[in-house]
Design a protein around this motif. Structure first.
Motif, PDB file in Angstrom:
ATOM      1  N   ALA A  20       2.132  20.846   9.154  1.00  0.00           N
ATOM      2  CA  ALA A  20       2.221  20.336  10.520  1.00  0.00           C
ATOM      3  C   ALA A  20       1.039  19.426  10.840  1.00  0.00           C
ATOM      4  CB  ALA A  20       2.278  21.505  11.505  1.00  0.00           C
ATOM      5  N   LEU A  21      -0.135  19.775  10.322  1.00  0.00           N
ATOM      6  CA  LEU A  21      -1.338  18.979  10.570  1.00  0.00           C
ATOM      7  C   LEU A  21      -1.175  17.570  10.007  1.00  0.00           C
ATOM      8  CD1 LEU A  21      -4.399  19.053  11.475  1.00  0.00           C
ATOM      9  CD2 LEU A  21      -4.914  19.667   9.116  1.00  0.00           C
ATOM     10  N   VAL A  28       3.074  25.000  17.268  1.00  0.00           N
ATOM     11  CA  VAL A  28       2.071  25.900  17.851  1.00  0.00           C
ATOM     12  C   VAL A  28       0.707  25.865  17.131  1.00  0.00           C
ATOM     13  CG1 VAL A  28       1.534  28.329  18.255  1.00  0.00           C
ATOM     14  CG2 VAL A  28       3.721  27.402  18.994  1.00  0.00           C
ATOM     15  N   PRO A  29       0.665  25.962  15.781  1.00  0.00           N
ATOM     16  CA  PRO A  29      -0.658  25.975  15.146  1.00  0.00           C
ATOM     17  C   PRO A  29      -1.467  24.704  15.414  1.00  0.00           C
ATOM     18  CG  PRO A  29       1.017  26.672  13.597  1.00  0.00           C
ATOM     19  CD  PRO A  29       1.746  26.161  14.794  1.00  0.00           C
ATOM     20  N   VAL A  30      -0.817  23.540  15.350  1.00  0.00           N
ATOM     21  CA  VAL A  30      -1.555  22.295  15.590  1.00  0.00           C
ATOM     22  C   VAL A  30      -1.981  22.198  17.045  1.00  0.00           C
ATOM     23  CG1 VAL A  30      -1.604  19.966  14.686  1.00  0.00           C
ATOM     24  CG2 VAL A  30       0.363  21.376  14.228  1.00  0.00           C
ATOM     25  N   ALA A  31      -1.134  22.694  17.951  1.00  0.00           N
ATOM     26  CA  ALA A  31      -1.489  22.684  19.364  1.00  0.00           C
ATOM     27  C   ALA A  31      -2.715  23.560  19.612  1.00  0.00           C
ATOM     28  CB  ALA A  31      -0.316  23.171  20.207  1.00  0.00           C
ATOM     29  N   LEU A  32      -2.734  24.728  18.979  1.00  0.00           N
ATOM     30  CA  LEU A  32      -3.886  25.629  19.119  1.00  0.00           C
ATOM     31  C   LEU A  32      -5.159  24.961  18.624  1.00  0.00           C
ATOM     32  CD1 LEU A  32      -3.036  29.293  18.060  1.00  0.00           C
ATOM     33  CD2 LEU A  32      -3.964  28.493  20.222  1.00  0.00           C
ATOM     34  N   ARG A  33      -5.025  24.271  17.522  1.00  0.00           N
ATOM     35  CA  ARG A  33      -6.186  23.591  16.952  1.00  0.00           C
ATOM     36  C   ARG A  33      -6.671  22.500  17.918  1.00  0.00           C
ATOM     37  NH1 ARG A  33      -6.891  18.320  13.939  1.00  0.00           N
ATOM     38  NH2 ARG A  33      -9.144  18.407  13.772  1.00  0.00           N
ATOM     39  N   ALA A  34      -5.713  21.775  18.523  1.00  0.00           N
ATOM     40  CA  ALA A  34      -6.080  20.750  19.498  1.00  0.00           C
ATOM     41  C   ALA A  34      -6.793  21.393  20.688  1.00  0.00           C
ATOM     42  CB  ALA A  34      -4.832  20.005  19.964  1.00  0.00           C
ATOM     43  N   VAL A  54      -8.676  24.108  20.571  1.00  0.00           N
ATOM     44  CA  VAL A  54     -10.058  24.389  20.152  1.00  0.00           C
ATOM     45  C   VAL A  54     -10.901  23.139  20.307  1.00  0.00           C
ATOM     46  CG1 VAL A  54     -11.540  25.157  18.272  1.00  0.00           C
ATOM     47  CG2 VAL A  54      -9.233  26.049  18.451  1.00  0.00           C
ATOM     48  N   ASP A  55     -10.366  22.008  19.834  1.00  0.00           N
ATOM     49  CA  ASP A  55     -11.116  20.757  19.873  1.00  0.00           C
ATOM     50  C   ASP A  55     -11.399  20.307  21.297  1.00  0.00           C
ATOM     51  OD1 ASP A  55     -11.177  20.769  17.229  1.00  0.00           O
ATOM     52  OD2 ASP A  55     -10.058  18.914  16.901  1.00  0.00           O
ATOM     53  N   SER A  56     -10.397  20.460  22.165  1.00  0.00           N
ATOM     54  CA  SER A  56     -10.555  19.912  23.505  1.00  0.00           C
ATOM     55  C   SER A  56     -11.445  20.783  24.385  1.00  0.00           C
ATOM     56  CB  SER A  56      -9.189  19.728  24.161  1.00  0.00           C
ATOM     57  OG  SER A  56      -8.592  20.989  24.371  1.00  0.00           O
ATOM     58  N   GLN A  57     -11.428  22.091  24.168  1.00  0.00           N
ATOM     59  CA  GLN A  57     -12.147  22.986  25.071  1.00  0.00           C
ATOM     60  C   GLN A  57     -13.502  23.415  24.535  1.00  0.00           C
ATOM     61  OE1 GLN A  57     -10.366  24.461  28.042  1.00  0.00           O
ATOM     62  NE2 GLN A  57      -9.142  22.654  27.620  1.00  0.00           N
ATOM     63  N   SER A  58     -13.721  23.215  23.253  1.00  0.00           N
ATOM     64  CA  SER A  58     -14.877  23.759  22.532  1.00  0.00           C
ATOM     65  C   SER A  58     -15.121  25.205  22.950  1.00  0.00           C
ATOM     66  CB  SER A  58     -16.110  22.875  22.722  1.00  0.00           C
ATOM     67  OG  SER A  58     -16.537  22.871  24.057  1.00  0.00           O
ATOM     68  N   ALA A  59     -16.315  25.568  23.339  1.00  0.00           N
ATOM     69  CA  ALA A  59     -16.571  26.995  23.562  1.00  0.00           C
ATOM     70  C   ALA A  59     -16.465  27.386  25.037  1.00  0.00           C
ATOM     71  CB  ALA A  59     -17.953  27.359  23.038  1.00  0.00           C
ATOM     72  N   THR A  60     -15.939  26.500  25.854  1.00  0.00           N
ATOM     73  CA  THR A  60     -16.023  26.759  27.291  1.00  0.00           C
ATOM     74  C   THR A  60     -15.033  27.801  27.796  1.00  0.00           C
ATOM     75  OG1 THR A  60     -14.640  24.836  27.601  1.00  0.00           O
ATOM     76  CG2 THR A  60     -17.020  24.550  27.957  1.00  0.00           C
ATOM     77  N   SER A  61     -13.839  27.853  27.222  1.00  0.00           N
ATOM     78  CA  SER A  61     -12.859  28.777  27.786  1.00  0.00           C
ATOM     79  C   SER A  61     -12.203  29.625  26.709  1.00  0.00           C
ATOM     80  CB  SER A  61     -11.785  28.007  28.548  1.00  0.00           C
ATOM     81  OG  SER A  61     -11.185  27.074  27.702  1.00  0.00           O
TER      82      SER A  61
END
Lengths: 317, 314
Positions: free
Chosen positions: A254-255, A266-272, A274-281
Motif C-alpha cells: 500500500a505504501l 488503513v495502514p498508510v493512513a495511520l502512518r500519515a 503519525v507524520d502529521s501529528q508527531s508526538a502531540t496527540s
C-alpha cells in the motif's frame, strides 16, 4: 480434544510431575509411586499451579501493552505519559472523535478503501488458489512435478526481488493509485501458501468421491464445483481469514502503490497520521490504532479454530 | 507435511509411469492447464517475468524517467563500497541471528509448559497467539514506538522503581533491541506449530524412558528435542526467510529513516529508500538480488546442516 486432555491430566501428571521435583525422597524411588499417590497428586497440583502462575504472568506481560493502549486511548493526552496503570478515572471519548476526522478524509473512508482491497483479495485467493490446488491435487499433467516444485519455491521467494519490476509494470499501465496492483496478483494465485494449503486439504478428501461423480458423467469443472469445493470449506475459511488479516495489515504494498490520500488504506493512513501529528496527540493516534486493529481482533475471535489449524498444519503466519 | 519437507521429497518420489497413468495423463492434461491458468499467468507475469526484468535492471542505471542504461557490474561494485548498505546488513543480520533463535526458544518453552494437558489451554494459546497476528501491523509498531519512548510505558514502570530508563528508541544502542523484542513478542505462531509437533510424539517413548528412570531433563534432550527437530527446522527456515524481509516495524519505529544514526536501517528499508525514495531502480534491483542470494544461502546452509541434527522418525 482439550476436554479429553484435561480429563487425562490427573492421571498423567503424577508420574511425570513427581519425578521432576526430585527434591523429596519420594521423587527418587519409583516403587512407591503407586502407593504414595496422595503425596504425588499434591505435588502435581503444586506443579500445575506453578505452571498456571508462570503462564498468567507471562501472558499478562504479553498483552499488557495492548490493554494499556486501549486504556490510553480513553485518557486525556496529558495523562498518557504519566499513567502506566490500567485504571480509568474518567472516560475520554474525544480521542476517538478527534482521530476520526484528523486526516483529509474521515477515518471511515480509509476503512472502506481497505475493505475493498480485502474483499477483492479474498475473492481472488479463493477462486484462483482453489483452481490451481485442484489441478495439483487431482489431475495428472505433463510438468506437474516441476510446476509443483516451482509453486513451493515461490512461497519462499522474497517479495523484494519482484517488487521493483512489478512497480514499473503497474505504473506503466497506469495502475498506481488504484487498488488493482493490490488485488490482481491475488486473482492470479500468487499467494502460493494457500495453493499449498488447499492441495494438502484436497489430498485428504477420498478419491472415490471424484470417481463416483465421474462415473455419473461429471467432468472436471463439475467435480471441482460440486464435490471438492463444498468439502474444502475449512481450507477456504482458513484462506479467507488469513487473507483478511494479511491484506488488512499490508503496509509495504500500500505504501508503494497508494500515494494519493484519496486511495489510502488503513495502514498508510495511520502512518500519515503519525507524520502529521508527531508526538502531540498520542491519544487520538492510539484511538485510531485501536479502530484499525478491531477488524483483525474480531476475525481472530471468530476464526480462531481455523487460524490455529491452518498454522499447525502448514506453518502459515 | 509441510511445504519444506514436501519440497525436499519431490526428487525422491520417482518411478516409471504405468500405461494407465499415461492414459490418465493425456485425459487430464487439458483440464489441468485450464485450472492452472490463473496461477500460470501469475507465475509468468507477476513472478518470473519481473524476476528476469529485475535481474536485467540490476545491471542498469534506471530512474523510471529515462530508459534503463546498461552499466554492467557498476551497481554491485557500488554495493561493495556503500557503507550504509554494509551497516544495513549488520543491522539485519543482528536482527535475524538474535531475534529468530530467541523467539523460537521462547516459543518452544511456552509450548512445553502448555503441552501436558493443562486446564485452560485454548485460553492461554489465544493470549500468546494474538500478538503474532497484530505484530506486523502499523498500529502495533506505533504502540511500540510509544512504549519504548523516552516517557513511554517501559520508563514509567522503571520510574516506579526509581530507575531512569534511556530513550530506548532514540538511543542507537537500544533501538534495534526494542525491535528485536517486538519480534520475540510475536512468538505465538511458531509456538502453535511446536504444540502441534509435541502432540505427535508418541507417549510410549516417555513411558519407556520413565521405566528406565530418566529425569525430566534427560527426557527433554533425548526424546523431545530429537522428535521435534523436523518442526524446529521448519520453524527456523520459515522464520529466517521471514525475518530477512521485515520492514513495517523498522519503518514505523524509526519514522521511515532507519534512525537513530542508521541503527534500525534494515536491508529492506534501505532498499525501499533507494528504489522508491530516490528512484534508483537499478541499484534497488541489485540489492534485491543480493537479498535473494543471502536468503538462498541461509536456507541452503540450513538444509545442509539439518542432515546432522534433524531426525526423521520414518
Amino acid at each position: 480434544m482439550t476436554e479429553l486432555q484435561t480429563l487425562q491430566a490427573p492421571e498423567k501428571l503424577p508420574s511425570s510431575g513427581g519425578k521432576t521435583k526430585g527434591k523429596g525422597p519420594q521423587g527418587g524411588s519409583r516403587k512407591r509411586e503407586s502407593r504414595g499417590s496422595l503425596a504425588f497428586s499434591r505435588s502435581a497440583r503444586i506443579k500445575a499451579l506453578a505452571k498456571h502462575a508462570v503462564l498468567i504472568i507471562t501472558g499478562g506481560i504479553m498483552i499488557y501493552p495492548l490493554l494499556w493502549m486501549v486504556v490510553s486511548s480513553l485518557r486525556p493526552n496529558e495523562l498518557i505519559f504519566r499513567e502506566p496503570g490500567l485504571w480509568l478515572n474518567s472516560l475520554e471519548l474525544g480521542n476517538y472523535t478527534d482521530g476520526w476526522s484528523a486526516l483529509t478524509h474521515p477515518f471511515g473512508h480509509y476503512m472502506l478503501n481497505s475493505a475493498v482491497v480485502v474483499i477483492g483479495s479474498i475473492l481472488g485467493n479463493l477462486i484462483s488458489c482453489s483452481m490451481a490446488a485442484y489441478a495439483f491435487a487431482r489431475l495428472q499433467f505433463s510438468g506437474k512435478k516441476l510446476f509443483f516444485g516451482v509453486m513451493l519455491l515461490t512461497i519462499m521467494l522474497p517479495f523484494h526481488v519482484i517488487i521493483v519490476p512489478q512497480y514499473i509494470l503497474f505504473s506503466q499501465i497506469g495502475w498506481v493509485n488504484t487498488f488493482w496492483p493490490l488485488i490482481v496478483p491475488k486473482l492470479l494465485a500468487t499467494d502460493a501458501f494457500f495453493v499449498f494449503l488447499m492441495v494438502q486439504f484436497i489430498r485428504g478428501i477420498p478419491k472415490e468421491l471424484d470417481e463416483a461423480a465421474r462415473i455419473d458423467g461429471a467432468g472436471h469443472p463439475r467435480i471441482f464445483l460440486r464435490v471438492i469445493l463444498p468439502l474444502m470449506v475449512p481450507a477456504l475459511a482458513t484462506t479467507t481469514i488469513f487473507t483478511f488479516i494479511w491484506t488488512w495489515n499490508d503496509f509495504f504494498g500500500a505504501l508503494i502503490y497508494l500515494t494519493d490520500p484519496e486511495m489510502f488504506t488503513v495502514p498508510v493512513a495511520l502512518r500519515a497520521f503519525v507524520d502529521s501529528q508527531s508526538a502531540t496527540s498520542w491519544g487520538s493516534l492510539f484511538a485510531m490504532s485501536i479502530v484499525s486493529l478491531l477488524p483483525v481482533f474480531l476475525v481472530f475471535l471468530f476464526g480462531q479454530r481455523f487460524l490455529i489449524k491452518g498454522i499447525a498444519t502448514t506453518g502459515i503466519k | 507435511m509441510s511445504a519444506i519437507s514436501e519440497l525436499s521429497s519431490i526428487s525422491r518420489r520417482k518411478g516409471p509411469a504405468t500405461a494407465e497413468e499415461k492414459r490418465a495423463n493425456r485425459r487430464d492434461n487439458k483440464a489441468a492447464y485450464i485450472f492452472l491458468l490463473p496461477w500460470l499467468i501469475g507465475l509468468v507475469a507477476i513472478t518470473i517475468g519481473p524476476m528476469i526484468m529485475s535481474l536485467y535492471l540490476s545491471f542498469t542505471d534506471y530512474n523510471l524517467l529515462q530508459p534503463p542504461e546498461w552499466v554492467g557490474l557498476d551497481n554491485f561494485t557500488r554495493m561493495l563500497e556503500d557503507a550504509r548498505l554494509h551497516n544495513s546488513l549488520r543491522v539485519t543480520f543482528t536482527y535475524v541471528l538474535v531475534g529468530v533463535p530467541l523467539q523460537l526458544a521462547v516459543a518452544l518453552l511456552i509450548a512445553l509448559v502448555l503441552d501436558k494437558g493443562l486446564r485452560g489451554l485454548p485460553f492461554y494459546r489465544s493470549i500468546f497467539y494474538l500478538p503474532s497476528l497484530l505484530g506486523g501491523s502499523v498500529a502495533v509498531a506505533i504502540l511500540w514506538k510509544q512504549i519504548f519512548g523516552t516517557s513511554g510505558l517501559v520508563n514509567q514502570v522503571l520510574a516506579m522503581f526509581g530507575i531512569t530508563g534511556p530513550g530506548w528508541i532514540s538511543d542507537p544502542s537500544t533501538s534495534l533491541g526494542s525491535i528485536i523484542l517486538l519480534h520475540v513478542w510475536t512468538f505465538g505462531s511458531p509456538m502453535i506449530i511446536f504444540l502441534a509437533g509435541l502432540r505427535q510424539i508418541p507417549n510410549m517413548y516417555y513411558e519407556a524412558a520413565e521405566v528406565d528412570g530418566a529425569t525430566t531433563l534427560q527426557k527433554f534432550w533425548r526424546i523431545t528435542l530429537p522428535m521435534l527437530s523436523p518442526i524446529i527446522f521448519f520453524n527456523l527456515v520459515l522464520q529466517i526467510i521471514g525475518s530477512f524481509q521485515s520492514f513495517t516495524q523498522a519503518f514505523i519505529v524509526s519514522g521511515g529513516n532507519g534512525g537513530p544514526s542508521d541503527s534500525t536501517m534494515f536491508f529492506t528499508l534501505y532498499l525501499y529508500q533507494k528504489g522508491f525514495g530516490q528512484f534508483d531502480m537499478g541499484y534497488a534491483s541489485a540489492m534485491a538480488w543480493f537479498l535473494l542470494v543471502i536468503i538462498g544461502a541461509f536456507t541452503a546452509i540450513n538444509f545442509i546442516a539439518s542432515k546432522y541434527w534433524v531426525f526423521y522418525d520414518d
